[in-house]
Design an enzyme around this catalytic site. Structure first.
Site, short mmCIF file in Angstrom:
data_model
loop_
_atom_site.label_atom_id
_atom_site.label_comp_id
_atom_site.label_asym_id
_atom_site.label_seq_id
_atom_site.Cartn_x
_atom_site.Cartn_y
_atom_site.Cartn_z
N GLY A 22 0.90 -1.23 -0.11
CA GLY A 22 -0.04 0.06 -0.01
C GLY A 22 0.70 1.31 -0.13
O GLY A 22 1.99 1.44 -0.27
N HIS A 28 4.78 2.06 -7.92
CA HIS A 28 3.86 0.91 -8.06
C HIS A 28 3.05 1.32 -9.40
O HIS A 28 2.74 -0.08 -9.92
CB HIS A 28 3.09 1.07 -6.82
CG HIS A 28 3.72 1.04 -5.40
ND1 HIS A 28 3.79 1.75 -4.55
CD2 HIS A 28 4.13 -0.13 -5.09
CE1 HIS A 28 4.40 1.57 -3.55
NE2 HIS A 28 4.29 0.16 -3.73
N ARG A 178 8.00 5.36 2.02
CA ARG A 178 8.53 6.00 3.05
C ARG A 178 8.71 7.42 2.81
O ARG A 178 9.05 8.15 3.72
CB ARG A 178 9.89 5.21 3.66
CG ARG A 178 9.33 3.69 4.29
CD ARG A 178 10.73 3.30 4.88
NE ARG A 178 10.62 2.19 5.80
CZ ARG A 178 10.39 0.93 5.13
NH1 ARG A 178 10.61 0.71 3.83
NH2 ARG A 178 9.97 -0.18 6.07
#
Ligand code: PAF
Length: 271
Positions: A22, A28, A178
């Site tokens: 996620g 992604h 992050r």
């Protein structure tokens, strides 16, 4: 999900799986778009896997953004989002042990004990749940792909592992979930990591001198601290001491950034 994918398989459709935790970003999205282009059905798993976090505070502060993730996945053309609970994935504690030294014991494996065991536990389960023809992983986690390839060989799983290139912000910073934990000032600091790695490819010095250049240049920046920098054979991940020791040579780095601090990883290919 199993029933849906079984029906797809019966129609002869090819299935692509993009495993994620996620907090999706453009990196992604590039994996998902590639899977959509190469398969009939793309499944994206969104599962923050507790077994791969050796540091529980890292797990607690990991960003959770399922609604925004689903919106992005729809835009990218993914057909299935699989977002199970921890209890669904691990009805019982997973006692399986995966061990592929040296691939999983160096670098991240040495600094995050148990991390790759957790990755193998969850990825092997995701492969059993979805039975994909292909699975897509970002090369940002360079060592993770090497470990997953070893697991696929070891378990003789019928899945093709597709590595996809790192997607970078304009500053050069490798995209990572992050990064959202970084303050604007820390983001500026973090961009130095790739700048220095890239500079090091143009030094044309020995492996030792190149290693020292990277570590010293990054450590000299207030707010950045190198945890490790290993220049390795890109296939075995064993350290190299000269440029002619392997055909494929990669520098893998982990840096602590800022006060929290946030742990960032990146890599650069020398040859
Ligand atoms: O790379 C990640 O996001 C995770 O390690 C993965 C492969 C989804 C397994 O939890």
């Amino acid at each position: 999900m199993r029933q849906h994918l079984d029906a797809c398989r019966q129609k002869g459709q090819r299935i692509g799986l993009v495993p994620t935790m996620g907090a999706l970003h453009a990196g992604h999205a590039s994996l998902v778009r590639r899977s959509v282009a190469e398969n009939d059905v793309t499944v994206v798993s969104v599962f923050l896997n507790p077994t791969q976090f050796n540091d529980k505070s890292d797990l607690e502060r990991y960003p959770r953004t399922l609604e925004a993730d689903c919106a992005l996945l729809e835009q990218c053309g993914a057909q299935v989002v699989f977002a199970p609970s921890v209890e669904e994935v691990y009805p019982e504690p997973d006692m399986r042990v995966f061990s592929y030294p040296p691939t999983d014991s160096v670098m991240e494996g040495a600094f995050r004990p148990g991390h790759f065991n957790g990755v193998c536990q969850v990825v092997s389960k995701l492969f059993m749940f979805a039975e994909p023809d292909r699975a897509y992983f970002g090369e940002k986690d360079f060592q993770q792909i090497a470990v997953i390839r070893r697991m696929v060989e070891d378990l003789e799983l019928p899945v093709e592992i597709v590595p996809c290139p790192v997607i970078r912000e304009e500053s050069g910073l490798a995209m990572s979930s992050r990064n959202t934990l970084l303050t604007p000032e820390e983001r500026v600091l973090a961009a130095n990591i790739y700048r220095i790695l890239h500079e090091s490819t143009m030094l044309h010095q020995s492996v030792g001198a190149t290693h020292d250049y990277v570590v010293q240049a990054i450590d000299a920046i207030d707010g950045l601290q190198v945890q490790y920098y290993n220049i390795v054979d890109g296939k075995t991940l064993a350290d190299v001491s000269s440029w002619d020791e392997a055909d494929d040579i990669v520098g893998c780095i982990t840096v602590f950034c800022g006060h929290t601090p946030i742990r960032l990883i990146d890599h650069i290919r020398y040859k």
